[in-house]
Scaffold this active site. Sequence first.
Site, mmCIF file in Angstrom:
data_model
loop_
_atom_site.group_PDB
_atom_site.id
_atom_site.type_symbol
_atom_site.label_atom_id
_atom_site.label_comp_id
_atom_site.label_asym_id
_atom_site.label_seq_id
_atom_site.Cartn_x
_atom_site.Cartn_y
_atom_site.Cartn_z
ATOM 1 N N LYS A 75 43.258 18.304 52.107
ATOM 2 C CA LYS A 75 42.907 16.914 52.407
ATOM 3 C C LYS A 75 41.740 16.900 53.382
ATOM 4 C CE LYS A 75 44.936 12.494 53.908
ATOM 5 N NZ LYS A 75 46.141 11.783 54.368
ATOM 6 N N SER A 150 47.630 7.601 51.775
ATOM 7 C CA SER A 150 46.228 7.944 51.841
ATOM 8 C C SER A 150 45.875 9.284 51.204
ATOM 9 C CB SER A 150 45.758 7.961 53.308
ATOM 10 O OG SER A 150 46.439 8.976 54.025
ATOM 11 N N SER A 174 51.979 8.651 53.669
ATOM 12 C CA SER A 174 50.801 9.112 52.924
ATOM 13 C C SER A 174 50.933 10.415 52.157
ATOM 14 C CB SER A 174 49.606 9.224 53.856
ATOM 15 O OG SER A 174 49.058 7.951 54.047
#
Length: 483
Positions: A75, A150, A174
């Site tokens: 990420k 997210s 997330s």
Amino acid sequence: MHNKSLRELALGLRNNDFSSVELTQYFLDRIAAHKDINAFITVNKDVSLQQAAEADNMLSSDNSHPLTGIPLAQKDIFCTDGMRTSCGSKMLDNFIAPYDATVIHKLRQAGSVTLGKTNMDEFAMGSSNETSYYGRVLNPWDKNRVPGGSSGGSAAAVAARLAPAATGTDTGGSIRQPASFCGVTGLKPSYGRVSRYGMIAFASSLDQGGPMTQSAEDAAILLQAMSGFDERDSTSVDIAVPDFSSKLEQDLKGLKIGMPVEFFNEDLDAEIASIVMDALHEYEKLGAELVEISLPNSHLSVPCYYVLAPAEASSNLSRFDGARYGYRTAEYDDLLDMYNKTRAEGFGQEVKRRIMIGTYALSAGYYDAYYLKAQKIRRLISQDFSRAFEKCDVIAGPTAPGTAFRFGEKSDDPVAMYLNDIYTISVNLAGLPGMSLPAGMDSHKLPVGLQLIGQYFDESRLLNAAHRYQLATDWHKRRPDGF
Ligand code: GLN
């Protein structure tokens, strides 16, 4: 090749069926072939292939680990030395960190290869990936729908098999909500299990990094490598890291699964409810016992979070001022003008909204009414869990109130968007480990996630419960068409 588990890939590397360079090139080609998904913000072929070549050397020595030579998607919230870290924001569009986050460092030490940096909501604020400066990520199950957020880039990358596994972070849901929307397995560890050093801070008392994988078995391997005390993170907990893989097979006989009455009420979508209940009946067949529990303050979790998380964010994001690193406005009159223009131009709308809410909640006149009150509610929410765990070993429920929604469906209504995390947020407020695993498909052929919540630092039991379920079912093996 792209459907192999981490264990199968590790075996293939050791049997010389393929090298790490070949494996890495294979996944780089897949990323290029499915560029429209927009799962990655940054891919740096040369860096990845160089790392893969080093991994091939490690594999030929005795010095290897189950992750050696395996390409992983990271990420874009984790700082990576030499590869851009944008956090999904224009503010950090030009930022190349001079160091690796602890998570990245550990995964690199294990010999894994960084395949690229995945797309995400700006500064991890969002539930749909629509707030990324780099554009939306498409859900591989239906390209008209969001992948969740997210960590939507990581979830889409694993679902589309553009990477064997990925990292994510979870402040209010997330990891789990995009895992649910994309039909992958995601685990948010207990607060303090995984170091936050070098992970760009959103709400520091809630943020945790964790694995996003095809299965619980893979999650155990990745979590193992990510976990452990780090003196550079003041909230890292100095507690032994168990061997997560060794407990996967344990029998579930006698496992008590708590069902919160507040999660299974008339507000829960009927289709999701029936899929979650089917999963729980499967657990009964595996020897588990269902018990009713109550989390009476859970309806306060979303409002409590939307005071605390923005408050922490407003403080954390004050460092992005154009003076030290990141974006700086082109023209300005004086220092204040530079700050103002830099922040006005560098941050997107949702981030600005959070900074304003947080600054307001922390201001002298409103601190007691909002921030202090929310802290008290946070304590009540965590006490609810402590009481519930007197009656059960694991808590189960839906991960999200619905399946992947269409682009634009909720982006004009922040509250509707915030409610997507109604079942996940309380877990962050309490600091507990939580997991989402694929448990079925709705009538639109979209994946539905089952959430499992564990006691503090009891990730082993979550992984064990998830793995036994995955041995008995094949939801986690379903793939979107064309991938
Ligand atoms: N969707 C939640 C938010 O927008 C949670 C985000 C997260 O876990 N990083 O804040």
